[in-house]
Design a protein around this motif. Structure first.
Motif: not given
Length: 142
Positions: A53-61, A103-113
């Protein structure tokens, strides 16, 4: 040349300079709101779900994406009007930032999954362990 033409050329040059400045400003603002590398790398949580959850929040761009959109909009207008003397540097900066945001958006999606999957996985593993315990108890009773 007439006085009006010189005035128009001066105005066009001024507008082109302002357009370039707008593109550069939006690129700078987009870079400024990118996640901090340490925020993406370091975690302070009690469990994996907290980390995710923390990582997903930090990856919000979203803010960076909006600034990139504005930069691209002004760049396209300036490019079509042939207003930039040297558009290659702006184009390269936009492409680099676009790639990084992708790249950041892709990571955000992966973390969300993963954030959605981990509680389900935990539940399934708990159910499997309870079923195995129940089965073991039944075998011991026999």
């Amino acid at each position: 040349m007439s006085q009006a033409t010189l005035g128009d050329d001066d105005l066009f040059g001024e507008a082109a300079a302002e357009m370039r400045a707008d593109v550069e400003e939006h690129l700078d603002e987009a870079r400024a709101v990118l996640p901090d590398a340490d925020d993406v790398w370091n975690a302070d949580a009690d469990n994996v779900l907290g980390v995710l959850n923390g990582l997903r929040s930090s990856l919000n761009v979203e803010d960076a994406t909006e600034h990139l959109r504005q930069a691209k909009k002004w760049y396209v207008i300036g490019e079509r009007a042939d207003a930039f003397d040297d558009p290659e540097d702006l184009e390269e900066a936009i492409e680099d930032l676009e790639e990084l945001l992708g790249m950041v958006e892709e990571a955000h999606e992966l973390v969300g999954e993963l954030t959605n999957t981990m509680p389900q996985l935990r539940g399934a593993l708990t159910d499997a362990a309870e079923a195995a315990d129940d089965e073991e108890e039944e075998e011991e009773e026999e």
